[in-house]
Design an enzyme around this catalytic site. Structure first.
Site, PDB file in Angstrom:
ATOM      1  N   CYS A  86       0.917  -1.024  -0.196  1.00 11.57           N
ATOM      2  CA  CYS A  86      -0.183   0.298   0.280  1.00 11.57           C
ATOM      3  C   CYS A  86       0.717   1.736  -0.004  1.00 11.57           C
ATOM      4  CB  CYS A  86      -0.366  -0.107   1.147  1.00 11.57           C
ATOM      5  SG  CYS A  86      -1.472   1.165   1.559  1.00 11.57           S
ATOM      6  N   CYS A  97      -2.675  -0.108   9.482  1.00 10.70           N
ATOM      7  CA  CYS A  97      -1.314  -1.040   9.300  1.00 10.70           C
ATOM      8  C   CYS A  97      -0.236  -0.538   9.811  1.00 10.70           C
ATOM      9  CB  CYS A  97      -1.395  -0.955   8.160  1.00 10.70           C
ATOM     10  SG  CYS A  97      -3.062  -1.532   6.711  1.00 10.70           S
ATOM     11  N   CYS A 187      -8.008   1.596  -0.035  1.00 14.33           N
ATOM     12  CA  CYS A 187      -7.796   0.827   0.608  1.00 14.33           C
ATOM     13  C   CYS A 187      -6.983  -1.070   1.057  1.00 14.33           C
ATOM     14  CB  CYS A 187      -8.109   0.984   1.835  1.00 14.33           C
ATOM     15  SG  CYS A 187      -7.944  -0.039   3.707  1.00 14.33           S
ATOM     16  N   GLN A 290     -17.773 -10.470  12.823  1.00 14.38           N
ATOM     17  CA  GLN A 290     -16.279 -10.157  12.390  1.00 14.38           C
ATOM     18  C   GLN A 290     -16.464  -9.806  11.421  1.00 14.38           C
ATOM     19  OE1 GLN A 290     -13.439 -11.115  14.522  1.00 14.38           O
ATOM     20  NE2 GLN A 290     -15.026 -11.669  16.047  1.00 14.38           N
ATOM     21  N   TYR A 319     -20.953 -11.917  26.004  1.00 10.53           N
ATOM     22  CA  TYR A 319     -20.598 -11.492  24.973  1.00 10.53           C
ATOM     23  C   TYR A 319     -20.608 -11.841  24.290  1.00 10.53           C
ATOM     24  CZ  TYR A 319     -17.407 -10.054  28.902  1.00 10.53           C
ATOM     25  OH  TYR A 319     -16.958 -10.438  29.991  1.00 10.53           O
ATOM     26  N   CYS A 416      -9.722 -10.868  20.987  1.00  7.47           N
ATOM     27  CA  CYS A 416      -8.678 -10.123  20.311  1.00  7.47           C
ATOM     28  C   CYS A 416      -8.031  -9.594  20.436  1.00  7.47           C
ATOM     29  CB  CYS A 416      -9.845  -9.525  19.467  1.00  7.47           C
ATOM     30  SG  CYS A 416     -10.827  -8.657  20.436  1.00  7.47           S
TER      31      CYS A 416
END
Length: 462
Positions: A86, A97, A187, A290, A319, A416
């Site tokens: 990128c 990123c 992106c 997700q 959750y 995560c």
């Protein structure tokens, strides 16, 4: 470094020649001023272990205890360094990123190292215990199917808009640790469906009537773009909040910089359909799902394999979101079993109820997880199986101890953030739940983020 003379601490904008040390959690590597063991710590982005770089200081920690910096020149490159795919990736550019300058295999090795370090340092596990979780070998970060060599995977992207009076709005993404908008025309990690909306190339066509207007609270300041598994992509216009409103469908405090007040939808938010296997889920376009196209199916398959739910068993989904795990658990335990899905967000809970409507023995409640567990423990309940998928901050000690008190035969923790997972595993071990297996999954290629799934079973409390 304790006792550092503030006058001797480099200032923002200063440049330092550094030998880059090991990777650290957060998308950077550790170096020290002067390359000495007692030198001031510098967290360097856009570098790789073993490199010699010139780094520009971008921030100073409280009391001058550490520095943040960007590697602006590489004097000696790592063999793992590559040209970022990128053009907007790099110092002072887009902050989305962290590892585009690293070979994809090397990125995954770095993520496995971070998870290992967190388990050792924060979780209190020993080296052999970590190897046991990795099946007798060092942890490996596995790819998740659905991306294109680490690119074109992000199915949900919030694109900022920069308004210039008299001109069309310009699309952009945020710089690292900043509200500054960096103009971009693409992106590379955004899914094809997201890019295909024209959000980067022709944002003005998605924001009618904003050209030339001042940036007030009712002006569209961002576009939330969703490319669901089923149906056409959806674009939700967002505006700066005018009060203390929190966007519906979003968990509070789960972002990297949760203190920043996020924009709010302009008008109604549509629902989208996500598909896992042959099962469809209805979810708000602004709700939690997700972002990697292969993540939900990969996680679900592993959760079911580890929990091995049997007819007549009871299961708890904490959750729960819109019921990603509750639905297949309900299918597995059957009418003689029971499933309780707990989710604090009311809109997500309404979606979960609809997604669980085919299973009368499954129930979704809108309640904070800690409160729901406190009630279950007080009532003397026990459950056979638990899956928990907490926000980035983790479940926390009270929740982990309460779920251990329900005496489940198996628990799967979906995490995560490796530091939060390590804290939760440390608490679980104290409460009598021992980690038995762990998978590290690269559900966020090119970024420092990583997903971990951990299986826990009853053991002796420590």
């Amino acid at each position: 470094m304790p006792g550092t003379d503030p006058a001797a601490v480099p200032a923002v904008g200063d440049e330092l020649d550094l030998l880059v040390g090991p990777v650290a959690h957060g998308g950077h590597c550790v170096a020290r001023v002067g390359d000495t063991d007692d030198g001031l710590v510098v967290f360097v982005r856009h570098a790789l272990p073993g490199e010699q770089v010139r780094a520009r200081v971008t921030g100073v920690g409280s009391g001058g205890r550490f520095l943040r910096a960007d590697a602006v020149t590489v004097h000696r490159a790592s063999p793992d360094r590559v040209e970022p795919p990128c053009p907007f990736s790099g110092p002072a550019r887009c902050g989305g990123c962290d590892w585009q300058h690293a070979d994809l295999v090397a990125q995954r090795a770095l993520k496995a190292q971070v998870v290992t370090e967190q388990l050792l340092r924060v979780g209190g596990l020993g080296p052999e215990e970590v190897r046991r979780l990795g099946g007798g070998a060092e942890l490996v970060c596995e790819p998740v199917p659905g991306d294109h060599d680490g690119l074109r995977w992000r199915t949900r992207v919030e694109v900022a808009l920069r308004h210039v009076p008299g001109d069309p709005p310009v699309s952009g993404l945020r710089a690292h640790r900043s509200h500054e908008v960096v103009d971009v025309d693409d992106c590379r990690i955004a899914a094809p469906g997201v890019v295909g909306t024209g959000v980067f190339a022709a944002a003005q066509e998605l924001v009618p009537g904003t050209t030339g207007r001042s940036r007030a609270a009712d002006v569209v300041t961002a576009l939330d773009v969703v490319a669901p598994a089923v149906g056409e992509p959806v674009v939700v216009p967002l505006a700066a909040p005018s009060g203390g409103h929190r966007p519906r469908g979003r968990r509070p405090g789960t972002g990297r910089r949760a203190a920043r007040r996020p924009p709010v939808p302009v008008g109604p938010v549509p629902e989208v359909t996500e598909r896992v296997g042959e099962r469809d889920f209805t979810v708000s376009a602004r709700g939690f799902w997700q972002v990697h196209p292969g993540a939900a199916a990969t996680y679900t398959e592993q959760v079911l394999a580890w929990l091995d739910p049997q007819p007549g068993e009871s299961a708890l989904d904490l959750y729960a979101g819109v019921g990603l795990f509750a639905a297949p658990l309900a299918d597995a335990v059957g009418p003689e079993g029971r499933v309780l899905a707990v989710e604090a967000d009311e809109e997500a809970t309404r979606s979960a109820r609809g997604n669980l409507s085919a299973y009368p023995w499954a129930r979704a409640v809108a309640e904070p997880t800690a409160a729901a567990l406190e009630r279950l423990v007080a009532d003397g309940e026990r459950v056979d199986l638990v899956v928990l998928d907490p926000p980035r901050s983790g479940a926390g000690g009270d929740v982990v101890r309460a779920l251990a008190a329900l005496r489940p035969r198996a628990v799967v923790h979906v995490a995560c953030d490796p530091a939060a997972l390590a804290r939760d595993l440390g608490t679980a071990r104290e409460a009598g739940l021992e980690p038995e297996a762990l998978r590290v999954l690269d559900a966020f290629p090119m970024t420092h983020h990583v997903e971990c799934l951990a299986l826990l079973r009853p053991g002796a409390p420590r």
